[in-house]
Design a protein around this motif. Structure first.
Motif, mmCIF file in Angstrom:
data_model
loop_
_atom_site.group_PDB
_atom_site.id
_atom_site.type_symbol
_atom_site.label_atom_id
_atom_site.label_comp_id
_atom_site.label_asym_id
_atom_site.label_seq_id
_atom_site.Cartn_x
_atom_site.Cartn_y
_atom_site.Cartn_z
ATOM 1 N N SER A 112 0.807 -1.221 0.000
ATOM 2 C CA SER A 112 0.000 0.000 0.000
ATOM 3 C C SER A 112 0.843 1.275 0.000
ATOM 4 O O SER A 112 0.294 2.376 -0.042
ATOM 5 N N LEU A 113 2.166 1.130 0.039
ATOM 6 C CA LEU A 113 3.036 2.309 0.044
ATOM 7 C C LEU A 113 2.952 3.022 -1.301
ATOM 8 O O LEU A 113 3.153 2.415 -2.366
ATOM 9 N N GLU A 114 2.648 4.303 -1.273
ATOM 10 C CA GLU A 114 2.604 5.073 -2.512
ATOM 11 C C GLU A 114 4.011 5.379 -3.019
ATOM 12 O O GLU A 114 4.273 5.394 -4.221
ATOM 13 N N GLN A 115 4.921 5.626 -2.069
ATOM 14 C CA GLN A 115 6.294 5.942 -2.454
ATOM 15 C C GLN A 115 7.234 5.019 -1.698
ATOM 16 O O GLN A 115 7.339 5.063 -0.479
ATOM 17 N N LYS A 116 7.903 4.141 -2.436
ATOM 18 C CA LYS A 116 8.815 3.193 -1.830
ATOM 19 C C LYS A 116 10.096 3.909 -1.380
ATOM 20 O O LYS A 116 10.422 4.994 -1.869
ATOM 21 N N PRO A 117 10.831 3.298 -0.450
ATOM 22 C CA PRO A 117 12.136 3.859 -0.070
ATOM 23 C C PRO A 117 13.096 3.798 -1.255
ATOM 24 O O PRO A 117 12.684 3.595 -2.385
ATOM 25 N N SER A 118 14.359 3.915 -0.977
ATOM 26 C CA SER A 118 15.352 3.874 -2.050
ATOM 27 C C SER A 118 15.258 2.562 -2.824
ATOM 28 O O SER A 118 14.757 1.553 -2.316
ATOM 29 N N GLU A 119 15.750 2.577 -4.050
ATOM 30 C CA GLU A 119 15.629 1.403 -4.926
ATOM 31 C C GLU A 119 16.300 0.178 -4.321
ATOM 32 O O GLU A 119 15.766 -0.931 -4.383
ATOM 33 N N ALA A 120 17.474 0.373 -3.698
ATOM 34 C CA ALA A 120 18.185 -0.760 -3.092
ATOM 35 C C ALA A 120 17.368 -1.377 -1.968
ATOM 36 O O ALA A 120 17.271 -2.611 -1.867
ATOM 37 N N VAL A 121 16.766 -0.531 -1.121
ATOM 38 C CA VAL A 121 15.930 -1.036 -0.022
ATOM 39 C C VAL A 121 14.709 -1.748 -0.583
ATOM 40 O O VAL A 121 14.323 -2.824 -0.116
ATOM 41 N N ALA A 122 14.076 -1.159 -1.608
ATOM 42 C CA ALA A 122 12.878 -1.757 -2.188
ATOM 43 C C ALA A 122 13.161 -3.137 -2.764
ATOM 44 O O ALA A 122 12.374 -4.081 -2.567
#
Length: 861
Positions: free
Chosen positions: A717-727
Motif C-alpha cells: 500500500s506504500l505510494e512511495q517506496k524507499p530507495s531502490e536498493a531497499v525496495a
C-alpha cells in the motif's frame, strides 16, 4: 615570572599561584570548604582565571551545588581552552554524569596539552575499557607502562588490554617479560599467584597446552600459585583439551575432593572420549559403567547417581530410578521433582517416573480408614504425595494434583510446602485468587519466614491485590522508607518490580506498568555503570581472571530474563500509545484505586516528603563530600502519567529493544516486538530482518503469521517506496515469506489448514481475517472453532481470545467466556465482573483454618 609557554590569561603572580596549589591540595584532601574559600580569594583579583573557575566548579559539584558548579566549569573551559586542568575537570564532571563518551573526549583534549599526565591517562584507560575501545586502550596502557615501568600493575594492565583486544600473543609476551624482571617475590604472594593463573589462562586460550601445563606444574611445585583447587581444575581441563592420558587421573583427584560436582564427572567422561551432552548408543554402556563405579566408590554422593539417570534408558533407567527416588522420598527432599524435571523431555522416562512413584505410594497407602498404615514412615508418605502432585501438575493434570495435595494436607496440615504447591497448581489452573488464598495459609504457618511472606505478597499481586501485597512486603522493608514498594525498588528487587509491573498491566494501568518496567531498565543501567570502578580496582589488586569474567558478564547483561521481559512489555505499551495517543491522556492510576488505596498512597507521599526534608537538613548540617555521581532526584511522576505521555514513544521503544537483537536472538517474542516498532518507524529492512529471524525460530508461529500479512499489506500500500536498493531487498525477502502469486486470503486459509488443531493458530487466522476487512460475524465464526473437541485450547490462548472478542466489541464475547468457564473448571479468569470482585474479597477474608494455623504459629514463635 610564569613558566615559559604559559598563556597570559593563565599566568598568576607567585602569591596566587601558591594559593592555586593550595586549592588543588584542599580538593585532594577533601577539605572542600577551605578549597572553596581559597578559590574565591584568587577569583577576587583574577575573576577570569579559567583553571580556578574550573576547580571552584568542581568543588561546588562535590558540595551538592551541581548546576552552579557545572556552569562555572564550562565558563572556565571557555576561558582557557589549552589547559589540561580545565579539560580534566570537565571530564570528571561528565564522568560523574555517566556521560562516558563526552568524558573521554575531554580527557583526549587534556592529553593534547599534557600527554604524559599519569592521572589523566589512567582515567582515560578506564573510560576506554568502559566503552570497549580496546585498540585505543592498548595505546594508553603502553604510554602508562613507558612512563612508569617499575609499577607492576602497568605491566598487567597492558597484558589485559592486549587480551581484551584479541591479541593473546602480545598478552603472553608481556606476561613473560614481566615474570622475567620481577624480583624478590615473597612467599604466598596472592597477587603474583593470580598473575600466574592468568598467564596459564592465556596459554590455554592460545592452545599452547604443553607450555601451560609446564608453567602450572612448575608454579605448583614452587608454591607460587596458592589456590590448590584452581591448579587442579586448570590442569585437568588443559590435559583433557590436549588429549593426554593424565587427564583421567587429574579429574579423578578433583572428584575425590568434591564428589558432588557435576562438571568434574563430565570432565572425567570427556577424558575417556565421551561427550556427556551427546552420548551415543556406542558409548552409552561405557558411560553408565563409569558412573556406576563412581557410585560404588562414593556411596554417599548423589551426583553420579543423578547423572546416570540422564544416560540410562529403558530397564536400566527403571532400575536406577527406583532406589534414587525412594531414598530421597524417605529423606524428605522437597526439591526432588525440580532435580528430575529435566528428565521429562523424554516421554519414556516420564512414564517410568510416574509408574515408579505410583508404585512406591501404593506400598505405603492401602485401602484403609487410616491414611497412613501402621509401620509406614509418615515422612515418606507425605513426600511421595507431594512428588506425585508436582508430577501431575507439570503434565497439566491439575485436578489429580489437587486431590493428592488435599490428601497430604489432611494427613499433615502444618507443612508449608503443601500449601505453597497447592497455590502453584491453582495458579497454573487459572485461579489466581485461590492461589493467593493457599499461599496465605502457607504464610500463617510461620509468620516470621521471609520467603513465605514474599511468596504470599507475590501471589497477592497476581490476584490484583496491591494494597494487601504491599502490607505483607512492608513487614520486612525499612520502616523509614517512603513505602515498601519504593524500598524494594531501591534494593533493586527485579522479581518484585516485574511482578508489580505485570500486575499493573493486567489491571489496565499502562502508566504505572510502564513506570515499573522503566525502573527495571534503570537498574540494568546501574549494573552497567557499576563496573566502572572495577577497571582500576581489579588491575590494582590483580584479580584478573574474575575481572575478565565480569566484563564478559557485563557484555551479556541485558540477556537477563527480567530485562528481556520488561523491554518487550514496555515496547508493547509504547506501541499502543503510538497507535492510540488518547491512551496516554487517560489517568488510570487514581481512577481505579479504592478509598483505602488512595489513603495509603497519600500517606506514602507524606512519608516520602518527610524523609527528603530530613535528608536535606542532614546534608546542609555537615561539610561532607556529595560526590560527582548523580544523586537520585525527587519522583516528579508518582503515577507514571508523564512517562506515558512523553514524546517519541517509538524511539523509546526502539532504544530498550536494541540490545535484544543481539542478546535475545532465540526469543521469538523479542523479534516480534522489534518488528512492531520497526514497521511503525518505517524501518523496512529492520522489520523484514525481524520477520526472517522469527521465521527461522518457528515458521508456524501464530504471531509471526499475523505480522507477515501485516507487513505485506503495509508494503504493497506504500505510494512511495524507499530507495531502490531497499525496495529490491525488501521485495525479495517478503516474497520468500509470502509468495506474490498467493493472495493474502489464500495465505491465511492455507495457514489454518496446516494448523487446524491449534487454538492459537485459529486466533491468528481470525485476527488476519479481521485485518483483511472481513465482517465481524465471519471473524466470530472463525473464533468459535477453537471450542471444537479436536482443538487444543490452552488457558492462555482462551484468555487472549476473550480479550480479542472484547476488543472488536463482539456481542458473543460472553458466550465464548462462558464456554471457556465450563472448559476450564478450576479457572476463575472467566468469571463475571461481580464474581471477580467477590473472589478478590474472599482472598483476604480469614477462614477458621487460617485463624487456627496463625494462632498455632504465634504460640510456637
Amino acid at each position: 615570572m610564569p613558566p615559559a609557554g604559559t598563556p597570559p590569561s593563565r599566568a598568576l603572580p607567585s602569591k596566587e599561584s601558591g594559593l592555586f596549589k593550595e586549592v588543588l591540595h584542599y580538593y585532594e584532601d577533601r577539605q572542600l570548604k577551605k578549597g572553596l574559600k581559597t578559590a574565591d580569594t584568587i577569583l577576587k583579583k583574577f575573576p577570569n582565571h579559567g583553571e580556578t573557575l574550573c576547580m571552584k566548579g568542581l568543588i561546588l559539584t562535590h558540595l551538592g551545588r551541581r548546576d552552579e558548579g557545572l556552569e562555572l566549569v564550562k565558563q572556565g573551559v571557555r576561558l582557557d581552552l589549552t589547559s589540561h586542568i580545565c579539560w580534566h575537570v570537565f571530564g570528571l564532571i561528565q564522568k560523574g554524569q555517566k556521560n562516558y563518551e563526552e568524558a573521554l573526549k575531554s580527557y583526549t583534549q587534556a592529553l593534547r596539552f599534557d600527554k604524559d599526565n599519569m592521572n589523566i591517562l589512567r582515567d582515560a584507560a578506564h573510560l576506554q575499557t568502559q566503552l570497549r575501545l580496546y585498540d585505543n586502550l592498548v595505546e594508553t596502557r603502553h604510554t602508562l607502562l613507558r612512563l612508569r615501568p617499575q609499577l607492576r600493575q602497568n605491566w598487567i594492565a597492558l597484558a589485559v588490554a592486549y587480551h581484551l583486544s584479541g591479541n593473546l600473543r602480545e598478552a603472553k609476551a608481556v606476561l613473560e617479560q614481566y615474570e622475567r624482571i620481577i624480583k624478590n617475590v615473597p612467599d604466598y604472594d596472592v597477587e603474583y599467584s593470580e598473575i600466574l593463573l592468568y598467564h596459564v589462562r592465556v596459554l590455554e586460550d592460545l592452545g599452547d597446552y604443553t607450555e601451560a601445563i609446564a608453567l602450572l606444574d612448575a608454579s605448583a611445585k614452587e608454591r607460587t600459585i596458592i589456590d590448590r583447587v584452581a591448579i587442579m581444575e586448570f590442569r585437568a581441563r588443559i590435559l583433557s583439551k590436549a588429549g593426554k592420558e593424565e587427564a583421567q587421573q587429574a579429574w579423578q583427584g578433583l572428584i575425590e575432593q568434591n564428589p558432588e560436582c557435576y562438571d568434574y564427572f563430565k570432565g572425567f567422561l570427556s577424558s575417556r572420549g565421551i561427550d556427556f551432552d551427546a552420548v551415543t548408543d556406542e558409548n552409552r554402556s561405557k558411560a553408565s559403567q563409569i558412573l556406576h563405579d563412581f557410585s560404588e566408590q562414593f556411596s554417599k554422593a548423589s551426583a553420579p547417581r543423578r547423572l546416570a539417570l540422564d544416560i540410562a534408558l529403558g530397564d536400566e533407567f527403571k532400575g536406577l530410578l527406583e532406589p534414587f527416588l525412594r531414598t530421597r522420598l524417605e529423606k524428605g527432599v522437597p526439591s526432588l521433582f525440580a532435580d528430575l524435571k529435566s528428565l521429562y523431555r523424554s516421554p519414556e522416562k516420564r512414564a517410568i517416573i510416574e509408574l515408579t512413584a505410583t508404585s512406591i505410594l501404593s506400598t505405603l497407602a492401602h485401602p484403609s480408614t487410616d491414611p497412613c498404615p501402621p509401620g509406614t514412615d509418615p515422612t515418606t508418605y507425605i513426600w511421595t504425595l507431594y512428588f506425585l502432585a508436582q508430577h501431575h501438575s507439570f503434565l497439566g493434570r491439575h485436578k489429580q494434583a489437587l486431590e493428592l495435595l488435599d490428601e497430604a494436607i489432611t494427613h499433615t496440615p502444618t507443612l508449608p510446602e503443601l500449601y505453597m504447591f497447592k497455590a502453584r497448581v491453582l495458579k497454573r489452573a487459572g485461579d489466581p485468587f485461590g492461589a493467593a488464598k493457599a499461599m496465605d495459609l502457607a504464610r500463617t504457618l510461620d509468620l516470621q519466614d521471609r520467603f513465605l511472606n514474599t511468596k504470599c505478597g507475590k501471589y497477592r499481586l497476581r490476584a490484583g491485590l496491591f494494597e494487601e501485597a504491599v502490607e505483607v512486603f512492608g513487614l520486612f522493608t525499612k520502616k523509614d522508607a517512603p513505602s515498601p514498594s519504593q524500598d524494594l525498588e531501591d534494593m533493586q528487587s527485579l522479581i518484585y518490580l516485574t511482578e508489580e509491573a505485570d500486575a499493573h498491566l493486567r489491571n489496565g494501568d499502562l502508566a504505572m506498568a510502564l513506570k515499573k518496567y522503566d525502573a527495571i531498565h534503570k537498574i540494568f543501567d546501574v549494573y552497567e555503570d557499576d563496573q566502572f570502578d572495577f577497571h582500576g580496582y581489579s588491575v590494582r589488586k590483580f584479580t584478573i581472571n574474575i575481572y575478565l569474567n565480569l566484563l564478559q558478564w557485563e557484555d551479556n547483561l541485558r540477556s537477563h530474563p527480567a530485562y528481556v521481559h520488561s523491554a518487550i512489555e514496555a515496547s508493547r505499551i509504547l506501541v499502543k500509545v503510538h497507535d492510540e495517543p488518547s491512551i496516554a491522556t487517560k489517568s488510570n492510576a487514581d481512577s481505579q484505586l479504592s478509598g483505602a488505596e488512595k489513603k495509603a498512597k497519600k500517606k506514602a507521599k507524606k512519608a516520602e516528603k518527610k524523609v527528603q526534608e530530613e535528608a536535606k537538613k542532614a546534608n546542609n548540617a555537615a561539610n561532607e563530600d556529595k560526590g560527582l555521581d548523580v544523586s537520585p532526584s525527587k519522583d516528579e511522576d508518582p503515577d507514571g502519567t508523564k512517562l506515558l505521555q512523553a514524546p517519541d514513544p517509538l524511539e523509546r521503544a526502539a532504544k530498550v529493544l536494541k540490545p535484544l537483537a543481539t542478546l535475545a536472538k532465540s526469543n521469538i517474542e523479542a523479534w516480534i516486538a522489534i518488528y512492531d516498532v520497526a514497521i511503525r518507524r518505517k524501518k523496512y529492512l529492520q522489520a523484514i530482518h525481524a520477520l526472517n529471524s522469527a521465521h527461522s525460530l518457528d515458521e508456524d508461529s501464530p504471531v509471526l503469521h499475523v505480522r507477515v500479512v501485516d507487513f505485506k499489506r503495509r508494503w504493497t500500500s506504500l505510494e512511495q517506496k524507499p530507495s531502490e536498493a531497499v525496495a529490491i531487498a525488501v521485495s525479495v525477502a517478503i516474497t520468500k515469506l509470502l509468495p506474490d502469486e498467493v493472495s493474502l486470503e489464500a495465505f491465511n486459509s492455507q495457514y489454518l489448514q496446516r494448523q487446524i488443531s491449534r487454538a492459537d493458530a485459529i486466533l491468528a487466522f481470525a485476527q488476519v481475517t479481521r485485518l483483511l476487512g472481513a465482517p465481524r460475524e465471519e471473524v466470530e465464526a472463525a473464533i468459535f472453532n477453537a471450542l471444537n473437541a479436536d482443538v487444543d485450547l490452552k488457558l492462555d490462548t482462551a484468555v487472549e481470545t476473550v480479550a480479542f472478542l472484547n476488543e472488536i466489541q463482539s456481542p458473543r464475547a460472553d458466550e465464548f467466556r462462558e464456554a471457556c468457564r465450563g472448559k476450564f473448571e478450576l479457572s476463575t479468569l472467566f468469571l463475571s465482573a461481580d464474581e471477580l470482585t467477590a473472589a478478590r474479597k474472599a482472598v483476604v477474608q480469614k477462614d477458621p483454618v487460617a485463624e487456627a494455623l496463625e494462632e498455632k504459629a504465634e504460640v510456637i514463635s
